[in-house]
Scaffold this motif. Structure first.
Motif, PDB file in Angstrom:
ATOM      1  N   LEU A 321       0.863  -1.186   0.000  1.00  0.00           N
ATOM      2  CA  LEU A 321       0.000   0.000   0.000  1.00  0.00           C
ATOM      3  C   LEU A 321       0.894   1.230   0.000  1.00  0.00           C
ATOM      4  N   GLU A 322       0.662   2.118  -0.962  1.00  0.00           N
ATOM      5  CA  GLU A 322       1.456   3.331  -1.064  1.00  0.00           C
ATOM      6  C   GLU A 322       0.526   4.544  -1.116  1.00  0.00           C
ATOM      7  N   MET A 323       0.811   5.535  -0.289  1.00  0.00           N
ATOM      8  CA  MET A 323       0.014   6.765  -0.257  1.00  0.00           C
ATOM      9  C   MET A 323       0.940   7.944  -0.540  1.00  0.00           C
ATOM     10  N   TYR A 324       0.556   8.758  -1.514  1.00  0.00           N
ATOM     11  CA  TYR A 324       1.395   9.888  -1.911  1.00  0.00           C
ATOM     12  C   TYR A 324       0.587  11.183  -1.861  1.00  0.00           C
ATOM     13  N   ASN A 325       0.936  12.061  -0.932  1.00  0.00           N
ATOM     14  CA  ASN A 325       0.397  13.428  -0.854  1.00  0.00           C
ATOM     15  C   ASN A 325      -1.129  13.473  -0.862  1.00  0.00           C
ATOM     16  N   ILE A 326      -1.761  12.561  -0.111  1.00  0.00           N
ATOM     17  CA  ILE A 326      -3.226  12.542  -0.124  1.00  0.00           C
ATOM     18  C   ILE A 326      -3.787  13.624   0.793  1.00  0.00           C
ATOM     19  N   THR A 327      -4.867  14.236   0.319  1.00  0.00           N
ATOM     20  CA  THR A 327      -5.550  15.300   1.051  1.00  0.00           C
ATOM     21  C   THR A 327      -7.052  15.050   0.969  1.00  0.00           C
ATOM     22  N   LYS A 328      -7.750  15.286   2.096  1.00  0.00           N
ATOM     23  CA  LYS A 328      -9.201  15.115   2.105  1.00  0.00           C
ATOM     24  C   LYS A 328      -9.840  16.104   3.068  1.00  0.00           C
ATOM     25  N   SER A 329     -10.855  16.813   2.556  1.00  0.00           N
ATOM     26  CA  SER A 329     -11.640  17.725   3.384  1.00  0.00           C
ATOM     27  C   SER A 329     -13.107  17.337   3.274  1.00  0.00           C
ATOM     28  N   ILE A 330     -13.823  17.475   4.381  1.00  0.00           N
ATOM     29  CA  ILE A 330     -15.264  17.202   4.400  1.00  0.00           C
ATOM     30  C   ILE A 330     -15.944  18.352   5.138  1.00  0.00           C
ATOM     31  N   GLY A 331     -16.939  18.960   4.491  1.00  0.00           N
ATOM     32  CA  GLY A 331     -17.666  20.062   5.122  1.00  0.00           C
ATOM     33  C   GLY A 331     -16.788  21.248   5.459  1.00  0.00           C
ATOM     34  N   GLY A 332     -15.784  21.488   4.635  1.00  0.00           N
ATOM     35  CA  GLY A 332     -14.901  22.622   4.878  1.00  0.00           C
ATOM     36  C   GLY A 332     -13.815  22.357   5.910  1.00  0.00           C
ATOM     37  N   LYS A 333     -13.777  21.157   6.479  1.00  0.00           N
ATOM     38  CA  LYS A 333     -12.784  20.807   7.485  1.00  0.00           C
ATOM     39  C   LYS A 333     -11.744  19.871   6.890  1.00  0.00           C
ATOM     40  N   THR A 334     -10.469  20.252   6.975  1.00  0.00           N
ATOM     41  CA  THR A 334      -9.398  19.406   6.454  1.00  0.00           C
ATOM     42  C   THR A 334      -9.107  18.282   7.440  1.00  0.00           C
ATOM     43  N   LEU A 335      -9.307  17.032   6.989  1.00  0.00           N
ATOM     44  CA  LEU A 335      -9.103  15.866   7.844  1.00  0.00           C
ATOM     45  C   LEU A 335      -7.754  15.196   7.587  1.00  0.00           C
ATOM     46  N   ASP A 373      -9.235  14.054  -2.168  1.00  0.00           N
ATOM     47  CA  ASP A 373      -9.395  15.245  -3.008  1.00  0.00           C
ATOM     48  C   ASP A 373      -8.199  15.410  -3.930  1.00  0.00           C
ATOM     49  N   SER A 374      -7.028  15.022  -3.442  1.00  0.00           N
ATOM     50  CA  SER A 374      -5.816  15.061  -4.259  1.00  0.00           C
ATOM     51  C   SER A 374      -4.849  14.007  -3.736  1.00  0.00           C
TER      52      SER A 374
END
Length: 628
Positions: A321-335, A373-374
């Motif tokens: 499993l490899e994760m690269y620069n992942i970003t996620k926001s929900i409801g305006g909140k960056t998680l 998101d990215s």
């Protein structure tokens, strides 16, 4: 006069043909903090319910001291869905609570409308707070609600989730001025920071406690006594969980020796019974009665499930499993914010952080339930996820337990090459023949979660993801799960608020620090906690050293009455803490005559006192600029 505030004598309870407990007796003394340990389904929650008068025992006597005030937290609290959170929290016969409630209402009213009537009402409420000395009680309420993250007081209780309602019910029993707290799994649905605060809070209280908990660190920190309910009997131990395990093993060894002796005598008496079926004399009748008692003892069985969950896992390839620069926001909140990590074969990762901070979101992205998101998430071709979620098992109520397991596998292959049938496997982990053919809708919450866990594990995953697997599991099942995870050959990610569980299992941690930041810490939770406390102390000392030594310019803002009261309370608390610090320093400087246990307690306590002083001094300095 006896110190007992609760006495239980010869209590018995059965459901149908199943006997939960028979003729059990115990007592709770003033100031005694006791943990109740038992396997799920053996009657521990029923016992608490009987003590509170919600169920009727088959026999026995329960006596509370006349002046005792009792508060009860059930495992699944029931509430009026239409009642607001505010009215629920403040509904009590406690005079302090009603006084604080009146004061809080007066504050809200004057904020809405600054009228003469509201001013008079507020002044009257302040006078009542002064007369009853309720200011310190108000501080207690504010601390409890803040620490448990209780908010949105105007919302109806029905709008909160089950976990939130459990926290709300816990806050209410902690706020109530009681002598005895009866708590059923108080740490469920709390994050680690909340649990650490709660154990410190309960440890300092002079009240008595009887609680069911699966959290071994929490148990050791709060309780000094353990009651074990096993095979319908009650056993009492004094000391820590490790001491309980040691003494329990000694008890079982003694009982086994007695059973073996009874078996030898039983053979002799059985031969006599077969040769003397028509005996009618008094001596013979007494011997016959004694035979049946001996028969029951000789056929006693010991429940010692030391099961190893060593199911076979599928082969795992080089890319996992490899994760690269992942970003996620929900409801305006960056998680999750720009997080990268490459998983290695066989590693075990613990995930910790406050509730709602993004832990489950990360797991859902890894398993494809959510898209980032990215950034990119790459999963190896050989990876088979086993995902245990907080949502639970979605099954129809009219399906039998054994059918649910057979859907996954009729035969379960173990790591050592052996095989177990679905029926054998279920029996191995506490689902007896009756329960296996019971309907899913009839299972308790703990039984449902245990079944869900087994269903995930027997599917032979090579990458396990467990989101809060310890909720509603008893201590015995937790130990079985730990043994499996320690021998598990695949990769593991686990979210848990159980610190003992995490310390025993994980290699390193993903620590959610807020605002999407995830820290990769090389070690278990206790090691992280030590590092975090050290860093916080260094930051506090640095802030204090950076403050100018000249007299600070006073603000012209007039302090509120609440700020004046908080400033006064903090001043008194800091004086008390400084005095305690000096006493502890003197004890540690001259330890002659002290035991090793006392030295350990003093060392641990002085660290807590220093941390409290640092925390309270920062707030005192803020208020000092306002109040002066």
């Amino acid at each position: 006069m006896s110190d007992a505030i609760l006495t239980v004598e010869n209590l018995s309870k059965s459901y149908g043909e199943k006997e939960l407990f028979s003729n059990i007796s115990f007592g709770i003394n003033a100031g005694q903090k006791t943990a109740l340990i038992a396997r799920n389904g053996t009657g521990k929650s029923t016992l608490l319910s009987i003590l509170m008068g919600e169920q009727i025992p088959d026999g026995g006597k329960i006596t509370f001291r006349n002046d005792i005030r009792v508060a009860y937290l059930p495992q699944n609290p029931t509430m009026n869905a239409a009642q607001t959170l505010d009215s629920y929290i403040y509904s009590s016969e406690n005079k302090y609570l009603s006084t604080v409630s009146t004061y809080e209402k007066a504050l809200k009213d004057i904020e809405k409308e600054h009228s003469k009537a509201n001013e008079d009402a507020l002044q009257h409420a302040i006078n009542q707070m002064d007369a009853t000395d309720a200011w310190s009680y108000e501080n207690r309420i504010k601390e409890i609600l803040f620490r448990l993250d209780i908010k949105d007081f105007d919302k109806p209780l029905g709008s909160f989730s089950g976990g939130e309602r459990k926290k709300i019910a816990l806050s209410k029993v902690l706020i109530d001025d009681t002598d005895l707290l009866i708590l059923d799994e108080p740490t469920n649905h709390l994050d680690i920071n909340m649990i650490e605060w709660l154990e410190e809070f309960l440890s300092k209280q002079s009240l008595s406690i009887l609680m069911v908990t699966h959290d071994r660190y929490f148990l050791d920190k709060v309780c000094g006594d353990i009651l074990e309910l096993e095979n319908g009997a009650m056993y009492h131990y004094r000391g820590t969980y490790d001491y309980y395990l040691e003494k329990r093993a000694e008890r079982i060894a003694t009982e086994k020796a007695e059973v073996e002796k009874a078996k030898n005598l039983y053979r002799t008496e059985l031969d006599w019974m077969r040769r003397m079926p028509q005996a009618r004399g008094t001596k013979s009748r007494a011997r016959i009665d004694a035979f049946y008692e001996l028969e029951e003892k000789a056929h006693r069985r010991f429940d010692e499930r030391k099961a190893e969950l060593s199911v076979k896992t599928e082969r795992i390839g080089g890319k996992i499993l490899e994760m690269y620069n992942i970003t996620k926001s929900i409801g305006g909140k960056t998680l999750v914010d720009d997080f990268s990590y490459v998983c290695k074969k066989g590693e075990k990762i613990g995930i910790v952080g406050a509730n709602g901070i993004g832990k489950s979101t990360l797991l859902n992205m890894i398993t494809g339930k959510l898209r980032p998101d990215s950034g990119r998430i790459i999963t190896g071709q050989t990876i088979q996820f086993g995902f245990y979620t907080q949502d639970g098992l979605a099954e129809k109520d009219d399906r039998r337990v054994v059918e649910i397991i057979r859907d996954v596998a009729e035969v379960i292959k173990l790591q050592d090459g052996k095989e177990l049938s679905a029926t054998q496997f279920l029996r191995h982990f506490g689902f007896d023949d009756t329960t296996q053919y019971n309907y899913y809708g009839n299972l308790s919450g703990g039984e449902r979660r245990r079944l869900y866990l087994l269903k995930v594990l027997i599917a032979n995953p090579n990458f396990l993801i467990l989101d809060e697997p310890t909720n509603d599991l008893d201590i015995y099942t937790l130990e079985i799960l730990e043994r499996f995870l320690l021998s598990y050959q695949g990769c593991l990610m686990v979210v848990s608020h159980d610190r003992s569980f995490m310390d025993n299992i994980v290699d390193h941690l993903f620590v959610f620090e807020g605002n999407g930041k995830i820290r990769d810490f090389p070690g278990n939770y206790t090691q992280y906690l030590q590092k975090r406390n050290s860093e916080q102390r260094e930051q506090t000392l640095q802030k204090k050293s950076e403050k100018p030594q000249y007299e600070r310019k006073r603000t012209t803002v007039k302090p509120t009455y609440k700020q004046q009261q908080e400033y006064k309370t903090l001043t008194e608390e800091l004086q008390r803490l400084e005095a305690e610090k000096k006493e502890l320093e003197a004890n540690l400087a001259s330890p002659e005559g002290a035991t090793a246990e006392q030295l350990a307690q003093w060392s641990e306590r002085i660290g807590q006192v220093l941390a409290e002083i640092d925390e309270k001094e920062l707030r005192w300095l803020e208020l000092d600029e306002i109040v002066g």
